[in-house]
Each structure stands twice: as C-alpha cells, then as structure tokens.
Design a protein around this motif. Structure first.
Motif, PDB file in Angstrom:
ATOM      1  N   SER A 173      33.634  60.151 -22.986  1.00 52.54           N
ATOM      2  CA  SER A 173      32.676  59.194 -23.793  1.00 52.54           C
ATOM      3  C   SER A 173      32.186  59.743 -25.096  1.00 52.54           C
ATOM      4  O   SER A 173      31.460  58.986 -25.828  1.00 52.54           O
ATOM      5  N   TRP A 220      22.493  59.366 -22.287  1.00 53.58           N
ATOM      6  CA  TRP A 220      22.935  59.667 -23.547  1.00 53.58           C
ATOM      7  C   TRP A 220      22.157  60.706 -24.387  1.00 53.58           C
ATOM      8  O   TRP A 220      21.149  60.452 -24.473  1.00 53.58           O
ATOM      9  N   ARG A 265      27.750  61.037 -23.053  1.00 51.18           N
ATOM     10  CA  ARG A 265      27.106  60.536 -22.104  1.00 51.18           C
ATOM     11  C   ARG A 265      26.729  61.933 -21.314  1.00 51.18           C
ATOM     12  O   ARG A 265      27.794  62.562 -20.993  1.00 51.18           O
ATOM     13  N   GLY A 289      20.539  54.379 -20.692  1.00 50.11           N
ATOM     14  CA  GLY A 289      21.517  53.070 -20.983  1.00 50.11           C
ATOM     15  C   GLY A 289      20.514  51.755 -21.294  1.00 50.11           C
ATOM     16  O   GLY A 289      19.695  51.685 -20.928  1.00 50.11           O
TER      17      GLY A 289
END
Length: 974
Positions: free
Chosen positions: A178, A200, A167, A126
């Motif tokens: 996501s 991710w 994600r 992130g």
C-alpha cells in the motif's frame, strides 16, 4: 631480519613501538609550564606519543580557553613542538563529542552541518480526506533526553523531502503493497488526498540539521555532515585557513608521526524520524540502488536510544514482506556507508596527507555504517576496549581490514567505569587480549595533568575524562614509578609483533551495519544489580568461553586464527589470490567461511572465480551471532548465502552461483558450526601455529618475517583458568627462542622437537600469562626437553614498609602572556609517609599492624638469603607468587631494577646472585582505591552505567582491596 637483528631491536625498542597516551587537557587553561612538564614526564616514563583533546573544565571562561580560542591554538603549538622535540608522536583528536571535530564556521542549518530526516504523522480513516498545508516539525520542541553527551542547539530551517501514505494492518504493522509516494502531488506545501478503505497513516518527511553541539569551545560548534561532501569540505576549509597556522605547519612537518585521530562516531538524531540524511542521499540512493527510497521511508523510520546497534524500527511489515523490507533497510545503510567513505574519509585523508599528517580512525561503529569497508580509506584503524568490553571476537571484527590492507591496528585501551579501583593486572589483561588479535599499538586511556582549575581541582588531581571513567596512567598513580619498565615490556611485544606480516588462517565474510559496540556496558545481573567491570571482564563472555560473533570455539581451541571482513573488500584491485592464499604478502588466508544468510551476488561470483583456481570455501549453516548483548538479542542464520542482502532482484542469480560453487572440490557446506575445523581439514587446511592437542585456555597470534616466525601466546582465562601446557606446531624446522619482554633478553627455548616438516614447541602458561616465541628457520633445529624448575629456597621472612600516599598541599601555577589577563591553575601535591609494616611473613597491607585498610601507595619488602653454590649454566628465577595485581620491581644485591608480569610475577636474577648472603628488595604498587575509599571519594562518584540505564542517584561501589606482595616467594633453578 636476522635473529641477531631481532635481539638488538628487542633489547631497546624504539620510541615508535612504545604505548601512547590520550591526553585530556583542561581546555586551553594549562600554562606553558604545565604543558612542558607533562610532556617531559610522559617521555621520561617511557610513553611514545600524545593524542590530545580539550575536555570540559568547570569554573573557567570557555570563550577564553575553549577549543578555537587563542589559548587553545597556542597550547596546541606547544604540544606539537614539545612532542616533536622528543621524537614522540602527536595526534590531534577529532570526534563528535570533542569540539575540534565540529565547527564554529557553520550553524545547524548549514548543509555542512549534520542533517537528519524527521517525520510528522497524520492518521486517516478510509474515505477521509485531508486538504491543506502539510504539518511541519516543531523545531522548538524539547528533544527527548539521550544517553550520549552533547546537546541540541538552535535549528531554524526545515526542508520538505517526501510524503508517503501507508495502510495500517494492525498496531505498527504496515502493508508494504500500500506504500504510496504522494510527494509529486504536493503544491505550495499543501496536499489534497483521500484515504482509500482501511486505516491509513500519512508520513510527512522534513530534513533539518540535527543541531548537535559539543563542549567546550570558544563558540557554539555544530557537528558536521558525514554523508554529503559539504561536511568534509567545511572541515578542510576551517583547518586549512584557521587551525593550521604557518607555525603549526612548520612543526608538523618536522614530526614524521603527526596524525589526526577520528574518535567514536557518536553522532545522534533528535527527531521522530531517526534517520541520518543529507541533500544528496535520495539521489545517490537512486543512482546506486536503482530505485527510489521515498516510498520505503515509513519502514526506515526509527529510534536509536544509544548506538546504532540498538536501533528500533517504528513500523514493521507483514511476515511475508519482511525479507523485502530487510533488503531495503540494507540498501539504505549501504548507501550511507558509500557516502561516508567517498564524501568524508577520502577527501579528509587526502587533505591530511597534503599537510604531513596521517589519518587514524575508529571507523563506522556507533553509526549505521558497514564496519570494515572504510578500512582501506584510513592510515590506521582503531578500536577500543571500553565499548567492546575487551572481547577477542570484537577485536577480530576490525583486524580483518587492518591486516588485509597493511594498516596499523591500534586500540584506545584501559577505559572502564571504575576510576582508580582496579589493579594494574586488569589493564595488562586488556593489552594481552588486544595483542592476541593482532593489535600492536596501545593508546592508553589516558593521561591528565594533575593540575587544573582553581576551586574544582582536588587530590589526586584534575580528572580530565570526567571522574566516571578510568584510568589515568600519570604521576598520580603509585605505579608510575614502574612505568618505564612496563613501557619497555609492552614496547618489546609491539616491536616484534609489527615485524613482517600477520599470518591468519581463515577469513570470515561478515557484513555488519549495526555493530554492537555496547558490550562494555552490559553490566546488569538481570536482577537490578550492577556487575563490576572486573567481574564481567574476568569471568563472563570470552572468559566464560562464549565468543560473540563466531560462536563456535573449535578454531580457537585448535590454535587457528581467524578474523572478519566484508566480502566486497576481496574485489578491490589491491587484494590478490595466488592459487593458494588470499593476500599472500599480508594475512595469507588459507580459506574463507561464509555463514550469514545474505551474500552479495558479485562477491559470490568473485568467490566462484577464485574457487575454480583453488580457493577453499566453507559454507556453514545453522549459525548464530550477537546482535545486541544488553538485550540478549542474537541473529540466527539458517542457511548461508541464501539471498542477496539488497533489493537487487538477484536472488536467483546468487542461487545459481552458489550451486556452481558447491560443486567444486575445494568447497564444502556443513550444517553444524562445530564441524568447521574437521570440514576445513578435509579441504586441506592446516593451521600455521596449530596446537598438537586442543587447548581451551590459549590464544595465539603469528607473524612471519622471512626466516623468523614470531608466535605470541596468551592464557586468557586469567580469573577462571588453571595452568596449562600447550604444544604448538610451527611450519618449518629451526631453532626456537624464548623472548623475555621484561628483561629484553632472548634465550634458547627448552621444550622443542622437529619432525623435519614442523617444529613442535611446548610452552607452560599460568592463567593470565603471556609468552613470545621466535622460530629461526635459518638455523639448525635443536631438539630439547623442557626442564622442570627445581626449588632452591623459599623466602618467608621479610622486613616490610609501605609508602602511603595521601593529599598534600596545593601548588598555584600562574601565567601572564601579556594578553591582559592571568591564567591560574592548581596542582594538588601528594604527601608520602613511610609506614613500618614490621618483620615476618607476607600478608596484605590491611593486615599489617601500622599500615591498615586505608592505605594506597608503594610497599617495599627486603629479605636476605644464603646460597651455598650457584650452578653454572643454570637460570635462576625469583617467583614472587602474588603481588595482588600490582606493578613493581625487583632488585637483587643492588643490581638493576627488573619488572615483572602482574599475572605471573617472575624475574630472572641469575646475573645478580652470588655465593653466600644475598639481599632482595621487592617494590609493589597499589591502585588508589583504598585511600580514596577512606576519603569518601566514591560516595559522590556517579556510576556511569547506572546513569545510562536511568538511575542517576547510584554511585560507585567498591571495597577495601588486598594490596602488596603476598607470595609465596621462591627461588627456582631452571
């Protein structure tokens, strides 16, 4: 057809009903002399056709003899000419691992070549930002080792398709909400993107050729694209402009049974994405499914270690998102199936038809294509005994589309991993199982000339389909002496069972994109040991009374017949419902079963329409079906028709339709599959050839031809069962006849009664035995009681000898066609030595002094017996007891040679007997197991199953087998 017409056809079945052969040529090496000799020999032995292909031969120049060479084209011409001259069928062979399925006119980067979607994955935390060129696939990297034959050639080009961010929840779990398609943000091959909060993965997808090639060929041939139109067009262009010379076209025009055979779809991908792809896939997906596939690609990314049934997805969704992901996965493979049908099968079939050939194909399985939907697109549907382990439920998977659309249903028959080991009865049981499923064309796997390349060809001959796979139904086999009798018998079965139309009681709606066609390789005992093929086939699975897909045996035990197909096939214009039966001029299904959790909304609406007109439908909850046998994986369906299979937003519509359906009096839902027969009886279904009492041993198949009803019966528990007497109730009143496939005779059947509505036929069957009964409903009923056989005498003293087969001299065959070189091949001869087995009681060869455990060949048994009288009107049958599974013949008093069923060897000898002294001569063949075992053949023979599971060092294991006539031999009066 009248009963008299049937008798004439049955006595001498035409060549089109005879078993055919898969012929493994040593590329284009064979001389014209050898080619003509092999075809003439196959014809003399009673085979009906040749399906030919080039197999990799060691120690020869592939550029001179491989597929596409002048030698191969010349040999193809000879094969077509010689088969046509004899009225035999001829089939060109196409398939991923046979080079004539692939093209020298394309390279791996051509859009006509097979394509895959590959992936490179980046990990981001992130807030982490990436900026720059997208990572590309390393096309030079060594691909992982695979199980399928073939290898990857050179690939140069890759084309960007998509980049998707997802994600990571944990491990390989992705959050579907996501999924972010970033493709439109890519500029000049670069992407700037910052990851939101969390962990991710960035998936970068590239399309490139699979690079899959196959050998042998005169040049590198790449597999073609089965989903884009470019692939079929390239094949058509090559065959039209190169292969189909004017001379070859002229010969094909003279053969009414010229075919193209599409073999197993053993296509593979090598990259990390694992997805079959093409330039049109994304666009066609959007057009057909109504949404974009790109955001979902991470959850489609997979590995396929062998066949499609073993698909392993790299990433999964949260539990509450699994249904949605399953729908997307379904939509992807449904789209691939659409494209396979529209872009490959239809144009290729049309091209073949224009050039005087039909298309026979092993449709779909092995790839993520729906199994049955391509059925209407081909002229013949073929399955195989090897990959499906010769299981009755596996044959039913594909008999549905064959019967619905009147297609010839055939099977590649006899391949196992036990070369020269197995007795002939083993193969007879495979054929018997296929006939019970409505399969009426046997293509034996296979035939090879004993002649092959110098330096690598040893006795018993050129292997053809490698030494790891059996069997070779050619002159290297001691049993070949008896092939004319055997082919007559199979031809008679197939002739009768192609007459009229099949009558199948129940159709089962079943959609399958990942068919488990690896059952025939499930030979692990769970302890690291290897289960021999003969034990698995004879004692496990269906022989342990465990079917794989419809697992309740209630219908089978009741004598009802059923088969599978995708529900969408019912919506075609060429499928009808007359208020009682589906496809009344075809299988005539009386009812349908719905058991899978997924059902297409349009199919459900179609069922509702027909149910309002009288269609009987049974919804069955709580079912289980096979997913992957080698991993013991199954799919459980808690509730039938609970949702649509795709991401179409129509689940509520389906629920409403099903509610209307269940409100109809011809529809029922049950919670236990074991209650299926009772539930259908309540709906008014009566089996057309149902048993008076359930029988756990017998399979049947029914054909209707006007007034004639033909019912085939098979006692399938050939290793584990006991004799059984089954009573079959056939619709209508008439005269029952017993058809003897070994003699070609038809006689009144003893053991019938009529209630005016149905005819009850009683049949006794030994384990492994088959029977064929015809009810002539144009004739008056004639009740008769079964007659118990009366023993006349037992023959316990025999003069015995064995013709022992072993290696002989090598014959050199050379040919100079004036092309500047000489072609040479060698043909290993066979030395036959007659060994005296003495006089006395019957026993296996290995226990005969002067014969012993190292002998394979043909045994001859001679005896004399005396009859004081012959009762007029009686039938006299010589029952041989056991022949150790060997094929053979019987002669009495010098009469004609008569063949016999290897499971219940019994021969009617009425016409050959005389009062006073009689002489009987029995000849019985063996496999080559004992001789090859003694010669050390198996010491270096790899076990293909072991190689597949990662142990290349393990060789075939076999023991000395009992051979010969064991008896007891009794003459009985019936």
């Amino acid at each position: 057809m009248s009963i008299d017409d049937l008798a004439r056809m049955f006595a001498s079945p035409a060549i089109e009903y005879r078993p055919e052969l898969r012929w493994w040529l040593a590329e284009g090496l064979h001389t014209d002399e050898t080619l003509r000799y092999e075809i003439e020999t196959a014809h003399r032995l009673g085979f009906g056709g040749m399906e030919f292909l080039a197999m990799d031969e060691e120690a020869i120049d592939h550029s001179r003899y491989g597929w596409g060479s002048e030698e191969w084209v010349h040999d193809s011409q000879i094969v077509v000419e010689e088969t046509t001259k004899r009225g035999m069928s001829v089939s060109f062979t196409s398939g991923t691992n046979w080079s004539n399925a692939n093209l020298p006119s394309i390279d791996a980067d051509s859009p006509a070549a097979a394509q895959e979607l590959d992936v490179v994955v980046e990990e981001l935390r992130g807030g982490e930002r990436r900026d720059g060129a997208l990572p590309r696939v390393d096309l030079a990297a060594e691909p992982p080792a695979g199980i399928l034959p073939g290898h990857r050639g050179t690939i140069r080009d890759q084309h960007f398709v998509a980049v998707v961010a997802a994600r990571v929840v944990s491990g390989n779990i992705l959050d579907t909400e996501s999924l972010t398609d970033l493709t439109d943000e890519v500029r000049d091959g670069a992407l700037a993107w910052a990851a939101p909060e969390g962990d991710w993965k960035l998936f970068v997808y590239w399309m490139h050729g699979t690079g899959q090639t196959a050998s042998p060929s005169a040049s590198v041939n790449y597999t073609v694209n089965y989903v884009d139109p470019d692939g079929a067009q390239a094949v058509i262009d090559y065959w039209d402009g190169v292969v189909l010379t004017p001379e070859l076209r002229a010969q094909i025009a003279q053969n009414p049974r010229a075919q193209m055979y599409m073999d197993s779809l053993e296509l593979t991908t090598y990259g990390a994405g694992g997805l079959f792809w093409g330039r049109t896939v994304a666009e066609e997906f959007r057009r057909r499914r109504g949404y974009d596939i790109a955001p979902w690609l991470p959850l489609l990314t997979r590995s396929v270690p062998f066949m499609a049934a073993g698909t392993i997805y790299h990433y999964e969704a949260l539990a509450e998102q699994e249904t949605t992901v399953g729908k997307v996965r379904f939509d992807y493979v449904r789209t691939l199936t659409d494209l396979y049908i529209e872009n490959m099968l239809r144009p290729f079939a049309a091209f073949l038809h224009e050039n005087g050939m039909t298309l026979r194909a092993e449709i779909s399985y092995g790839l993520p294509f729906e199994l049955t939907r391509p059925g209407p697109e081909v002229d013949g549907i073929e399955t195989e005994s090897l990959e499906f382990g010769s299981q009755i439920d596996a044959y039913r998977l594909m008999s549905g589309p064959a019967h619905l659309f009147g297609k010839q249903y055939s099977s590649e028959t006899g391949a196992t991993t036990r070369n020269h080991v197995l007795d002939h009865r083993f193969y007879d049981q495979i054929i018997a199982t296929q006939l019970a499923a409505g399969n009426t064309k046997t293509v034996l796997h296979g035939w090879a000339s004993t002649a092959g390349a110098e330096g690598v060809t040893e006795w018993p001959g050129h292997e053809g389909m490698w030494s790891m796979f059996s069997e070779r139904f050619d002159t290297r086999q001691p049993a070949s002496e008896f092939y004319p009798l055997w082919n007559d018998a199979i031809g008679r079965f197939q002739a009768v069972l192609r007459q009229g139309r099949p009558r199948i009681d129940v159709g089962i709606l079943r959609t399958d994109h990942f068919t488990d066609n690896t059952s025939g390789f499930a030979f692990s005992d769970g302890k690291g040991g290897r289960i021999p093929d003969e034990d698995a086939y004879g004692r496990l699975w269906m022989r342990d009374r465990q079917n794989h897909w419809w697992q309740d045996l209630g219908m089978q035990d009741a004598g009802w017949t059923y088969e599978f197909f995708d529900g969408s096939l019912l919506m075609r214009d060429d499928v009808s419902f007359d208020g009682q039966l589906i496809q009344p001029d075809g299988p005539g299904y009386q009812a349908l079963i719905v058991f899978q959790a997924e059902l297409d909304a349009d199919v459900a609406a179609h069922l509702l329409d027909w149910a309002r007109r009288g269609l009987r439908v049974l919804l069955v909850d709580g079912t289980r079906e096979l997913k992957l046998l080698t991993a013991d994986e199954h799919v459980f369906h808690e509730r039938a028709a609970a949702r649509t299979p795709g991401l179409d937003g129509r689940d509520d519509e389906l629920a409403a339709t099903i509610a209307e359906l269940e409100a109809l009096p011809t529809v029922s839902r049950i919670a236990d599959p074991a209650a299926s027969v009772q539930a259908m009886r309540r709906l008014g279904v009566v089996g057309r050839a149902e048993f008076v009492d359930d029988d756990r041993n017998v399979l049947t198949h029914l054909r209707e031809d006007g007034d004639l009803l033909h019912v085939y019966l098979y006692h399938f528990l050939y290793e584990t069962g006991r004799p059984t007497t089954v009573e079959i109730a056939l619709p209508g009143s008439g005269a029952a006849h017993r058809l003897d496939a070994w003699s070609g005779g038809i006689r009144p059947h003893r053991g019938t009664r009529s209630d005016g509505v149905r005819t009850i036929v009683s049949v006794e069957l030994e384990p492994g035995e088959t029977a064929l009964i015809t009810l002539d409903r144009s004739a008056a009923a004639s009740d008769s009681s079964a007659v118990a056989p009366t023993p006349v005498l037992e023959i316990d003293q025999w003069r015995m000898s064995v013709q022992s087969w072993d290696a002989g001299e090598l014959q050199v065959i050379s040919e100079d066609r004036g092309l500047g070189y000489e072609s040479r091949e060698v043909r290993p001869g066979t030395t036959v030595t007659t060994l005296d087995g003495g006089t006395g009681a019957l026993r296996a060869w290995r226990h005969l002094e002067g014969v012993g455990p190292e002998v394979s060949g043909v045994g001859e048994y001679t005896a004399r017996f005396t009859l004081d009288a012959i009762e007029g009107g009686a039938r006299y049958v010589l029952r041989l007891g056991s022949t150790s599974g060997g094929l053979g013949s019987v002669r009495v008093n010098g009469g004609e040679a008569r063949g016999f069923d290897t499971s219940f060897p019994a021969v009617e000898v009425t016409d050959d007997l005389r009062v006073g002294e009689n002489e009987v001569v029995v000849r019985v063949s063996s496999s080559l197991n004992n001789r090859l075992l003694a010669r050390g053949y198996y010491d270096a023979l790899p076990d293909v199953f072991a190689q597949m599971v990662g142990d290349p060092t393990l060789t075939q294991r076999t023991d000395v087998h009992d051979y010969g006539l064991i008896g007891p031999v009794r003459l009985v009066r019936e």
